[in-house]
Each structure stands twice: as structure tokens, then as C-alpha cells.
Design an enzyme around this catalytic site. Structure first.
Site, PDB file in Angstrom:
ATOM      1  CE  LYS A   1      -3.583  -2.540   2.266  1.00 57.12           C
ATOM      2  NZ  LYS A   1      -4.439  -2.132   2.918  1.00 57.12           N
TER       3      LYS A   1
ATOM      4  CB  ALA B   1      -5.802  -1.516   9.540  1.00 50.15           C
TER       5      ALA B   1
HETATM    6  P1  NDP Z   1       0.537  -2.491  11.631  1.00 46.99           P
HETATM    7  O1  NDP Z   1       1.560  -4.041  11.432  1.00 46.99           O
HETATM    8  O2  NDP Z   1       0.564  -1.927  10.978  1.00 46.99           O
HETATM    9  O3  NDP Z   1       0.078  -2.426  12.994  1.00 46.99           O
HETATM   10  C1  NDP Z   1      -0.230  -3.491  13.705  1.00 46.99           C
HETATM   11  C2  NDP Z   1      -0.525  -2.403  15.224  1.00 46.99           C
HETATM   12  O4  NDP Z   1      -1.151  -3.959  16.085  1.00 46.99           O
HETATM   13  C3  NDP Z   1       0.026  -1.652  16.161  1.00 46.99           C
HETATM   14  O5  NDP Z   1      -0.563  -0.337  16.249  1.00 46.99           O
HETATM   15  C4  NDP Z   1       0.964  -2.553  16.918  1.00 46.99           C
HETATM   16  O6  NDP Z   1       0.701  -1.679  18.311  1.00 46.99           O
HETATM   17  C5  NDP Z   1      -0.657  -3.361  17.470  1.00 46.99           C
HETATM   18  N1  NDP Z   1      -0.234  -4.293  18.092  1.00 46.99           N
HETATM   19  C6  NDP Z   1       0.501  -5.351  17.513  1.00 46.99           C
HETATM   20  N2  NDP Z   1       0.198  -6.453  17.844  1.00 46.99           N
HETATM   21  C7  NDP Z   1      -0.498  -6.136  19.761  1.00 46.99           C
HETATM   22  C8  NDP Z   1      -0.747  -6.645  20.457  1.00 46.99           C
HETATM   23  N3  NDP Z   1      -0.412  -8.347  20.813  1.00 46.99           N
HETATM   24  N4  NDP Z   1      -1.359  -6.634  21.064  1.00 46.99           N
HETATM   25  C9  NDP Z   1      -1.297  -4.541  21.806  1.00 46.99           C
HETATM   26  N5  NDP Z   1      -1.740  -4.026  20.330  1.00 46.99           N
HETATM   27  C10 NDP Z   1      -0.772  -4.850  19.540  1.00 46.99           C
HETATM   28  O7  NDP Z   1      -1.186  -3.112  11.325  1.00 46.99           O
HETATM   29  P2  NDP Z   1      -1.835  -2.664  10.105  1.00 46.99           P
HETATM   30  O8  NDP Z   1      -2.484  -1.387  10.830  1.00 46.99           O
HETATM   31  O9  NDP Z   1      -2.070  -2.841   8.851  1.00 46.99           O
HETATM   32  O10 NDP Z   1      -3.189  -3.962  10.272  1.00 46.99           O
HETATM   33  C11 NDP Z   1      -4.364  -4.308  12.458  1.00 46.99           C
HETATM   34  C12 NDP Z   1      -5.356  -4.660  11.686  1.00 46.99           C
HETATM   35  O11 NDP Z   1      -5.724  -4.462  10.861  1.00 46.99           O
HETATM   36  C13 NDP Z   1      -4.449  -6.350  10.973  1.00 46.99           C
HETATM   37  O12 NDP Z   1      -5.604  -7.366  11.731  1.00 46.99           O
HETATM   38  C14 NDP Z   1      -5.217  -6.373   9.718  1.00 46.99           C
HETATM   39  O13 NDP Z   1      -4.758  -8.081   9.872  1.00 46.99           O
HETATM   40  C15 NDP Z   1      -6.327  -5.843   9.938  1.00 46.99           C
HETATM   41  N6  NDP Z   1      -7.055  -5.303   8.959  1.00 46.99           N
HETATM   42  C16 NDP Z   1      -8.386  -5.689   8.977  1.00 46.99           C
HETATM   43  C17 NDP Z   1      -8.626  -4.912   6.808  1.00 46.99           C
HETATM   44  C18 NDP Z   1      -9.584  -5.706   6.638  1.00 46.99           C
HETATM   45  O14 NDP Z   1     -10.433  -4.867   5.068  1.00 46.99           O
HETATM   46  N7  NDP Z   1     -10.701  -6.155   7.525  1.00 46.99           N
HETATM   47  C19 NDP Z   1      -8.049  -3.916   6.351  1.00 46.99           C
HETATM   48  C20 NDP Z   1      -6.867  -3.408   6.803  1.00 46.99           C
HETATM   49  C21 NDP Z   1      -6.424  -3.926   7.863  1.00 46.99           C
HETATM   50  P3  NDP Z   1       2.798  -0.859  18.403  1.00 46.99           P
HETATM   51  O15 NDP Z   1       2.839   0.280  17.893  1.00 46.99           O
HETATM   52  O16 NDP Z   1       2.839  -1.144  19.919  1.00 46.99           O
HETATM   53  O17 NDP Z   1       3.467  -2.231  18.146  1.00 46.99           O
END
Ligand code: NDP
Length: 273
Positions: free
Chosen positions: A69, A135
């Protein structure tokens, strides 16, 4: 007449539901389309090549999924306001002058799922957004467009929540110190991928009427289970958001607005088989 051709670029992409979703939409519109999956190596050069080739050969539009993206953002000639706000592009919309408009329909997809499928109005609601990754960033502007009472961002790495909240002039809070009640809690962390709920107080779900997980699976996610156990009245996963972002892209390409609810039902029934 030539059948219009679309594709989704991703890696991996073999399990993408986009081709099936867009074929449902084409059936609703009563037209024939081609919609393929394009697997691309995870380098900028490969992505640029694949995108250029597809569009030069007359591709009528494309979707872009993980991890491209940001490459897609840089590839596009112009950007919609919501793509700019998201800092990422999930849809290419070829323009009449040959330039490629980069759009981002992920946030619109979430809003459509909430409003058109789940029947939830956002106006005046207290909304909590968990996560500060791509996201989360993509949904802030579309959520704010519907005038919630407030929107708070909480994230495990608090500095990232502060940074994101600063861009949109909204509130940030540390994940583990949340106390208030919220009407709608949206999980935009990837915690459910690891079968865990983010580390939030169970108290925030008391009086919450929707806990929404952007992640989707065939069964209730860890976040949905945790929220329901602690008082969330309704839970939903992100399958509807996926269909919603596809519908918003389809509308950009074809000027036809698909009805998402029956498509979500089809996909859900199929998963249950
Ligand atoms: P990123 O890798 O950009 O961000 C991940 C986020 O999750 C960060 O804020 C991270 O926090 C946090 N995180 C990860 N593991 C944990 C945990 N165990 N506890 C608390 N926080 C956690 O991912 P995306 O933003 O791209 O995607 C996030 C989710 O959204 C995914 O599950 C994806 O599948 C889903 N999604 C769904 C879509 C849909 O159409 N349904 C579209 C886009 C995404 P930190 O900053 O502290 O690391």
C-alpha cells in the site's frame, strides 16, 4: 466489446477474497468483468513493473493489499484526500487523461459495514480506536466525517498513538490505562492474528454496544470473545469492512454502488460450510 479487467496486487495473494467479492458486485450490476490476482515480489521495482504493465495493457482498475500500500501510494500520479490522510493507497483509479488516481477505501469500507450492514450510526458516539498502524490511520478521517462525539486512539506503543492523534487533532490514551466507557470500540491492532486480545481493562466494555475487530476469521476472534465476556452488547469482525472497501473501490471504477449486506452473508455462509 472488451470485458473490463481488474486485479489485486499482493504477497501473498492466493487466498484473497477480492476476485469473488467483485464478481458478486458485477452480478448485481448485471455486467461481466474479469478480476484476477497478481502475485508480486516484495520489492518496489517488481511492484512498479507489475502495476505499469497491468495498467498499460488496459487494466480498468486495481486493488492493492499487503505489503504494497505504500509502494502504491508512491506509484499513483494523484491522490484522493482520504488516501493522503491514510498515507497509503489500496485502489488505483485510471483517469481519462491516463493518470492514475490513488485512493484509499479501507476507512470507507469500515464506515459502510457499520452503517449499511450493522445499522450503526456514528453521529454523537464515543469511539475508541485501538492500534496506531496503517489500518488505524486509514479509518480516522472517514470516522470523523460522520461526527462522533469523540474519537480516542490508544496503542501499545503510546508514542505512536500520540503521533497519529496529533495528525488528526484527536485524543490519545495509553492502552493499559483506559478507564472510560465507549459506545464503539474498534480493534485495529493485529493482536487477533496471534489469538490474543490487546491488553486493555475489561471495564471499558461495560455499556459498549459494539466491539469491532478489523481482523476476520471463520470463528469469533480473541478480541470479540474478550469484549463479549465483559459486557459488549454486540461484536463483529472485519469481513464486512473487506467487502465495504471493495464496494467503495467498485463504485469508483464503475459508478455503480453495490449492496454489501448480501455479499457479506454469502461469504459468511461459505465459511461455515
Ligand atoms: P500494522 O502492523 O501497521 O500495525 C499493527 C498494530 O497492532 C500496531 O498498532 C501494534 O502496536 C498493534 N499490535 C500488534 N500486536 C499487538 C498486541 N499483541 N497487543 C496490542 N497491540 C498490538 O498492521 P495494520 O494496521 O496494517 O493491520 C492491523 C489489523 O487490521 C490486522 O489484523 C489486519 O488484518 C487488519 N485489517 C483489516 C482490514 C479489513 O478490511 N478487514 C483492512 C486492513 C487491516 P505497536 O505500535 O505497539 O507495535
Amino acid at each position: 466489446r472488451m470485458i473490463p479487467s481488474y486485479t489485486v496486487f499482493g504477497n501473498p495473494v492466493a487466498h484473497s477474497k477480492s476476485p469473488q467479492i467483485h464478481q458478486y458486485f458485477a452480478r448485481q450490476e448485471g455486467v461481466q468483468i474479469e478480476y484476477t490476482r497478481t502475485l508480486v515480489d516484495n520489492t518496489r521495482a517488481d511492484f512498479d513493473n507489475a502495476a505499469r504493465t497491468f495498467l498499460q495493457q488496459g487494466g480498468a482498475g486495481a486493488n492493492i493489499t499487503l505489503p504494497f500500500k505504500h509502494f502504491a501510494y508512491d506509484f499513483a500520479d494523484t491522490h484522493s484526500e482520504r488516501a493522503q490522510a491514510a498515507g497509503a493507497v489500496n485502489t488505483f483509479v485510471p483517469q481519462k487523461d491516463g493518470r492514475i488516481l490513488g485512493d484509499n477505501t479501507d476507512g470507507e469500507g469500515l464506515v459502510r459495514d457499520l452503517r449499511e450492514h450493522l445499522g450503526i450510526e456514528l453521529r454523537g458516539k464515543r469511539i475508541l480506536l485501538l492500534g496506531a498502524g496503517g489500518a488505524a490511520r486509514g479509518v480516522v478521517l472517514p470516522l470523523l466525517a460522520h461526527r462522533p462525539a469523540n474519537l480516542t486512539i490508544a496503542n501499545r506503543t503510546y508514542s505512536k498513538a500520540v503521533e497519529l492523534a496529533g495528525i488528526f487533532r484527536i485524543e490519545a490514551a495509553p492502552l493499559t490505562q483506559l478507564q472510560s466507557c465507549y459506545d464503539i470500540i474498534i480493534n485495529a491492532t493485529s493482536s487477533s492474528l496471534h489469538h490474543a486480545a490487546p491488553d486493555v481493562s475489561p471495564d471499558i466494555f461495560a455499556g459498549c454496544f459494539l466491539a469491532y475487530d478489523m481482523f476476520y476469521a471463520d470463528t469469533a476472534t480473541a478480541f470479540m470473545q474478550f469484549a463479549a465476556q465483559h459486557g459488549a452488547q454486540q461484536t463483529a469482525d472485519g469481513l464486512g469492512m473487506l467487502v465495504g472497501q471493495a464496494a467503495a473501490a467498485y463504485e469508483q471504477w464503475r459508478g455503480f454502488a453495490p449492496d454489501i449486506a448480501p455479499v457479506i452473508r454469502h461469504l459468511r455462509a461459505q465459511a461455515a460450510e
